[in-house]
Write a protein that holds these residues in place. Structure first.
Motif, mmCIF file in Angstrom:
data_model
loop_
_atom_site.group_PDB
_atom_site.id
_atom_site.type_symbol
_atom_site.label_atom_id
_atom_site.label_comp_id
_atom_site.label_asym_id
_atom_site.label_seq_id
_atom_site.Cartn_x
_atom_site.Cartn_y
_atom_site.Cartn_z
ATOM 1 N N LEU A 166 38.675 -33.151 -23.681
ATOM 2 C CA LEU A 166 38.947 -34.435 -23.036
ATOM 3 C C LEU A 166 38.712 -35.620 -23.968
ATOM 4 N N THR A 167 37.778 -35.473 -24.883
ATOM 5 C CA THR A 167 37.424 -36.597 -25.752
ATOM 6 C C THR A 167 38.130 -36.565 -27.098
ATOM 7 N N GLY A 168 39.041 -35.620 -27.270
ATOM 8 C CA GLY A 168 39.858 -35.617 -28.474
ATOM 9 C C GLY A 168 39.303 -34.838 -29.641
ATOM 10 N N PHE A 169 38.174 -34.153 -29.448
ATOM 11 C CA PHE A 169 37.652 -33.324 -30.530
ATOM 12 C C PHE A 169 38.413 -32.010 -30.647
ATOM 13 N N GLY A 170 39.096 -31.623 -29.586
ATOM 14 C CA GLY A 170 39.925 -30.427 -29.612
ATOM 15 C C GLY A 170 39.151 -29.170 -29.316
ATOM 16 N N HIS A 171 38.211 -28.845 -30.194
ATOM 17 C CA HIS A 171 37.440 -27.608 -30.057
ATOM 18 C C HIS A 171 35.945 -27.923 -30.024
ATOM 19 N N ALA A 172 35.203 -27.058 -29.375
ATOM 20 C CA ALA A 172 33.764 -27.249 -29.248
ATOM 21 C C ALA A 172 33.076 -27.323 -30.614
ATOM 22 N N GLU A 173 33.592 -26.593 -31.594
ATOM 23 C CA GLU A 173 32.990 -26.602 -32.923
ATOM 24 C C GLU A 173 33.097 -27.986 -33.567
ATOM 25 N N ASN A 174 34.225 -28.662 -33.360
ATOM 26 C CA ASN A 174 34.374 -30.021 -33.882
ATOM 27 C C ASN A 174 33.369 -30.964 -33.224
ATOM 28 N N LEU A 175 33.180 -30.794 -31.931
ATOM 29 C CA LEU A 175 32.203 -31.607 -31.211
ATOM 30 C C LEU A 175 30.799 -31.322 -31.730
ATOM 31 N N ARG A 176 30.505 -30.062 -31.958
ATOM 32 C CA ARG A 176 29.186 -29.683 -32.459
ATOM 33 C C ARG A 176 28.896 -30.339 -33.810
ATOM 34 N N ARG A 177 29.896 -30.309 -34.712
ATOM 35 C CA ARG A 177 29.698 -30.914 -36.033
ATOM 36 C C ARG A 177 29.441 -32.415 -35.929
ATOM 37 N N SER A 178 30.169 -33.088 -35.035
ATOM 38 C CA SER A 178 29.980 -34.528 -34.872
ATOM 39 C C SER A 178 28.607 -34.841 -34.291
ATOM 40 N N PHE A 179 28.154 -34.051 -33.325
ATOM 41 C CA PHE A 179 26.822 -34.262 -32.747
ATOM 42 C C PHE A 179 25.743 -34.090 -33.804
ATOM 43 N N HIS A 180 25.858 -33.045 -34.610
ATOM 44 C CA HIS A 180 24.857 -32.819 -35.658
ATOM 45 C C HIS A 180 24.890 -33.938 -36.690
ATOM 46 N N LYS A 181 26.066 -34.412 -37.017
ATOM 47 C CA LYS A 181 26.216 -35.452 -38.028
ATOM 48 C C LYS A 181 25.576 -36.757 -37.588
ATOM 49 N N HIS A 182 25.814 -37.165 -36.346
ATOM 50 C CA HIS A 182 25.374 -38.481 -35.887
ATOM 51 C C HIS A 182 24.087 -38.456 -35.078
ATOM 52 N N LEU A 183 23.786 -37.362 -34.382
ATOM 53 C CA LEU A 183 22.638 -37.320 -33.490
ATOM 54 C C LEU A 183 21.594 -36.297 -33.894
ATOM 55 N N ALA A 184 21.953 -35.412 -34.828
ATOM 56 C CA ALA A 184 21.036 -34.375 -35.312
ATOM 57 C C ALA A 184 20.615 -33.407 -34.213
ATOM 58 N N VAL A 185 21.442 -33.246 -33.194
ATOM 59 C CA VAL A 185 21.222 -32.239 -32.170
ATOM 60 C C VAL A 185 22.567 -31.615 -31.827
ATOM 61 N N SER A 186 22.545 -30.429 -31.226
ATOM 62 C CA SER A 186 23.787 -29.795 -30.791
ATOM 63 C C SER A 186 24.172 -30.316 -29.411
ATOM 64 N N PRO A 187 25.446 -30.210 -29.021
ATOM 65 C CA PRO A 187 25.827 -30.607 -27.661
ATOM 66 C C PRO A 187 25.044 -29.848 -26.598
ATOM 67 N N GLN A 188 24.794 -28.557 -26.843
ATOM 68 C CA GLN A 188 24.049 -27.756 -25.878
ATOM 69 C C GLN A 188 22.621 -28.288 -25.710
ATOM 70 N N ASP A 189 21.980 -28.608 -26.834
ATOM 71 C CA ASP A 189 20.626 -29.144 -26.778
ATOM 72 C C ASP A 189 20.625 -30.500 -26.085
ATOM 73 N N TYR A 190 21.636 -31.314 -26.385
ATOM 74 C CA TYR A 190 21.740 -32.632 -25.747
ATOM 75 C C TYR A 190 21.907 -32.484 -24.240
ATOM 76 N N LEU A 191 22.755 -31.551 -23.828
ATOM 77 C CA LEU A 191 22.986 -31.309 -22.405
ATOM 78 C C LEU A 191 21.702 -30.863 -21.715
ATOM 79 N N GLN A 192 20.953 -29.983 -22.377
ATOM 80 C CA GLN A 192 19.716 -29.479 -21.786
ATOM 81 C C GLN A 192 18.662 -30.575 -21.645
#
Length: 340
Positions: free
Chosen positions: A302-328
């Protein structure tokens, strides 16, 4: 042998009161939680100043130092915190204090700063060659004034108990309430995650934020009057995150050449179009995860990252956490369970 760990905080004229009281309350609350569990307190708390006695804060009231740093051996301290405040610049020129910090840095088990207190550590030369952060308003001052410091402008704190490179010994935190996150991380390292979370709940913080979390929202949209050439495009981008937002597509939408658009973005926003789009997408993904509105894979689409792996890389790059960890940590379902 004294089982209590001494946690000391430096105070000085015009110190920020919350930089002092916020982190220290975390350690005091940890003692209370341990007592509730039938365990002895772990921390002794001290305020240190140039000399013992009352010290005016920038809030207009006084804190009372129970001792002077001048007569103190750093080896007697478990942790020393250096806060920020309006009086920080005078302390950066306080030669005796800076010399004492340099002398005692190897003796204190942990030495950290809160907010603009990082500038005091930098003035003492203790942050050279190290990663450091501070309040977002002081990031450029730290970067320009101390070029040997690797400045991280978008994280809450740099403490890492597992970092053999030194971040478990010398660390910094961002503005005001980030000092509370730092103190919770220190308590977790000392006494475990369960007790740190109990303290966070008691302080109505609900969960400890990770140090790599951004200081504030990754996207702070500027007022249209400040970016007149980009106002229409910046309003359009968030409603088309799933579309092609390449440089060429954005330039066509803005009726500019790609080269001109890149130059205008750099001049008005201080970043290129690609970086801006990634941050808008990241912000949208954060909001969706916080509201628990969709799975990580769906959020990525929905946000244009396409795949979960792309989202994961962006989260680690800018927030230093994974999407799963952020969600939890921050998802609405997690919050509801924490208060259930």
């Amino acid at each position: 042998m004294d089982a209590l760990r001494t946690i000391a905080c430096l105070i000085y004229p015009d110190v920020m009161s919350l930089d002092v009281s916020g982190p220290l309350q975390v350690f005091a609350s940890a003692n209370v939680e341990r007592q509730r569990q039938g365990l002895p307190p772990c921390y002794r708390i001290r305020l240190l100043a140039d000399e013992a006695g009352p010290v005016n804060t920038s809030a207009g009231f006084q804190l009372v130092a129970d001792g002077s740093w001048r007569q103190l051996d750093g080896a007697t301290l478990d942790t020393l915190l250096v806060p920020g405040g309006l009086g920080e610049s005078r302390q950066c020129a306080n030669a005796p204090l800076l010399a004492w910090l340099r002398e005692n840095e190897p003796r204190v088990r942990r030495l950290g700063s809160v907010c603009s207190g990082a500038l005091i550590l930098a003035a003492a030369g203790l942050l050279d060659g190290r990663r450091a952060t501070t309040h977002w308003a002081d990031v450029e001052t730290l970067r320009q004034g101390y070029p040997e410091v690797e400045v991280l402008g978008d994280c809450l704190h740099t403490y890492d108990p597992h970092d053999l490179g030194g971040a478990a010994h010398l660390f910094t935190s961002a503005g005001v309430t980030a000092g509370i996150d730092l103190a919770l991380a220190l308590v977790e390292a000392d006494l475990g995650r369960a007790l740190a979370l109990a303290v966070a709940r008691r302080l109505v913080m609900f969960l400890r934020r990770p140090g790599g979390q951004a200081q504030f929202s990754a996207l702070l949209s500027p007022e249209p009057s400040r970016v007149p050439r980009l106002a229409t495009l910046l309003e359009w981008i968030p409603t088309h995150l799933g579309d092609d937002l390449s440089l060429e597509a954005l330039a066509a939408q803005a009726r500019m050449t790609p080269r001109t658009l890149s130059r205008v973005f750099s001049q008005e926003l201080g970043m290129g179009p690609g970086r801006y789009v990634e941050r808008v997408r990241l912000e949208a993904a954060r909001n969706l995860l916080q509201d628990a509105q969709a799975s990580i894979a769906t959020v990525a689409r929905l946000t244009g990252f396409g795949h979960a792996e792309n989202l994961r890389r962006s989260f680690h790059k800018h927030l230093a956490v994974s999407p799963q960890d952020y969600l939890q940590r921050f998802g609405r379902t997690t919050q509801e369970n924490a208060h259930a």
